[in-house]
Motif scaffolding. Structure first.
Motif, PDB file in Angstrom:
ATOM      1  N   LYS A 184       0.824  -1.211   0.000  1.00 16.04           N
ATOM      2  CA  LYS A 184       0.000   0.000   0.000  1.00 16.04           C
ATOM      3  C   LYS A 184       0.858   1.261   0.000  1.00 16.04           C
ATOM      4  O   LYS A 184       0.542   2.237  -0.676  1.00 16.04           O
ATOM      5  CB  LYS A 184      -0.955  -0.023   1.186  1.00 16.04           C
ATOM      6  N   VAL A 185       1.952   1.240   0.754  1.00 17.69           N
ATOM      7  CA  VAL A 185       2.861   2.391   0.780  1.00 17.69           C
ATOM      8  C   VAL A 185       3.480   2.595  -0.599  1.00 17.69           C
ATOM      9  O   VAL A 185       3.564   3.717  -1.106  1.00 17.69           O
ATOM     10  CB  VAL A 185       3.952   2.213   1.866  1.00 17.69           C
ATOM     11  N   LYS A 186       3.919   1.517  -1.225  1.00 20.02           N
ATOM     12  CA  LYS A 186       4.523   1.583  -2.558  1.00 20.02           C
ATOM     13  C   LYS A 186       3.517   2.125  -3.580  1.00 20.02           C
ATOM     14  O   LYS A 186       3.846   2.994  -4.391  1.00 20.02           O
ATOM     15  CB  LYS A 186       4.987   0.178  -2.964  1.00 20.02           C
ATOM     16  N   LYS A 187       2.294   1.638  -3.518  1.00 19.43           N
ATOM     17  CA  LYS A 187       1.242   2.100  -4.432  1.00 19.43           C
ATOM     18  C   LYS A 187       0.956   3.589  -4.223  1.00 19.43           C
ATOM     19  O   LYS A 187       0.828   4.346  -5.177  1.00 19.43           O
ATOM     20  CB  LYS A 187      -0.019   1.257  -4.197  1.00 19.43           C
ATOM     21  N   HIS A 188       0.876   4.010  -2.977  1.00 24.95           N
ATOM     22  CA  HIS A 188       0.618   5.396  -2.638  1.00 24.95           C
ATOM     23  C   HIS A 188       1.772   6.280  -3.126  1.00 24.95           C
ATOM     24  O   HIS A 188       1.551   7.372  -3.676  1.00 24.95           O
ATOM     25  CB  HIS A 188       0.417   5.546  -1.125  1.00 24.95           C
ATOM     26  N   LYS A 191       1.635   6.649  -6.880  1.00 24.35           N
ATOM     27  CA  LYS A 191       0.452   7.447  -7.244  1.00 24.35           C
ATOM     28  C   LYS A 191       0.748   8.927  -7.050  1.00 24.35           C
ATOM     29  O   LYS A 191       0.348   9.763  -7.879  1.00 24.35           O
ATOM     30  CB  LYS A 191      -0.734   7.010  -6.373  1.00 24.35           C
ATOM     31  N   ASN A 192       1.459   9.268  -5.995  1.00 22.00           N
ATOM     32  CA  ASN A 192       1.733  10.672  -5.675  1.00 22.00           C
ATOM     33  C   ASN A 192       2.860  11.293  -6.507  1.00 22.00           C
ATOM     34  O   ASN A 192       2.940  12.510  -6.632  1.00 22.00           O
ATOM     35  CB  ASN A 192       2.046  10.845  -4.194  1.00 22.00           C
ATOM     36  N   ILE A 193       3.765  10.482  -7.068  1.00 23.63           N
ATOM     37  CA  ILE A 193       4.857  11.063  -7.871  1.00 23.63           C
ATOM     38  C   ILE A 193       4.434  11.289  -9.310  1.00 23.63           C
ATOM     39  O   ILE A 193       5.159  11.909 -10.069  1.00 23.63           O
ATOM     40  CB  ILE A 193       6.152  10.222  -7.815  1.00 23.63           C
ATOM     41  N   GLN A 194       3.282  10.796  -9.691  1.00 27.09           N
ATOM     42  CA  GLN A 194       2.837  10.980 -11.089  1.00 27.09           C
ATOM     43  C   GLN A 194       2.034  12.233 -11.257  1.00 27.09           C
ATOM     44  O   GLN A 194       1.306  12.776 -10.658  1.00 27.09           O
ATOM     45  CB  GLN A 194       2.026   9.776 -11.555  1.00 27.09           C
TER      46      GLN A 194
END
Length: 194
Positions: A184-188, A191-194
């Motif tokens: 979940k941390v990796k996905k978040h 998601k935030n760097i894009q």
């Protein structure tokens, strides 16, 4: 016994099962991208067996018969690798051939049973690795009988090597606290760097 994250005696299991066989598969782990074997020598096998006793997955009578100092570790590793390969199979084709192989392992060290706290406890008739492999094979065959063998999954975290029993059919990770949180941390993050 509650299946949960357990950290004791230098063993870190993201998932501790009531099945000895699953816990045995999980003695091979990934730490920082490298495979780590938690049972790389006879002392570590002894520590792992004691850990299983302390967590009520194994009992002292079962361990007493095993002569750990004389284990042929190659046989133990081969059995673990064969079982891991079986559970890695996609499509979950649980072949009769594999189940027959497990039965053959038990024939090498037949089991007798004791009653302990109202429960039948399998005890191998031979010591050393054949005795341990017989106990593990019996445990995996019990999973077949209990219909849990079809519920064994590999953790959805690609870096994790753990297996777990998904009794409800909706679990993705061996541990939500470890692998689920990392995912979940990796996905978040992405998601935030894009």
């Amino acid at each position: 016994m509650k299946e949960e994250t357990i950290i004791k005696q230098n063993f870190t299991f993201s998932y501790l099962s009531s099945y000895l066989g699953i816990n045995f598969l999980n003695t091979l782990q990934n730490h920082y991208g490298e495979s780590v074997d938690l049972i790389s020598n006879n002392e570590e096998i002894n520590n792992w067996l004691n850990f299983m006793i302390n967590n009520q997955v194994l009992n002292k009578e079962q361990k007493e018969i095993l002569d750990i100092d004389k284990f042929d570790l190659k046989k133990v590793y081969y059995f673990r690798d064969s079982c891991r390969q079986f559970f890695y199979q996609t499509g979950k084709d649980y072949s009769e051939e594999f189940l027959h192989t497990l039965s053959t392992k038990i024939k090498r060290a037949p089991l007798y049973f004791l009653i302990s706290n109202g429960t039948l406890v399998p005890i191998p008739t031979k010591s050393q690795e054949d005795g341990l492999i017989s106990l593990l094979a019996f445990d995996i065959l019990l999973m077949q009988e209990n219909m849990d063998i079809h519920k064994v999954k590999k953790c959805a975290n690609d870096e994790c090597l753990s297996f777990f029993v998904d009794k409800k059919g909706n679990k993705k990770w061996c541990s939500m606290e470890i692998c689920g949180n990392r995912s979940k941390v990796k996905k978040h993050y992405y998601k935030n760097i894009q």
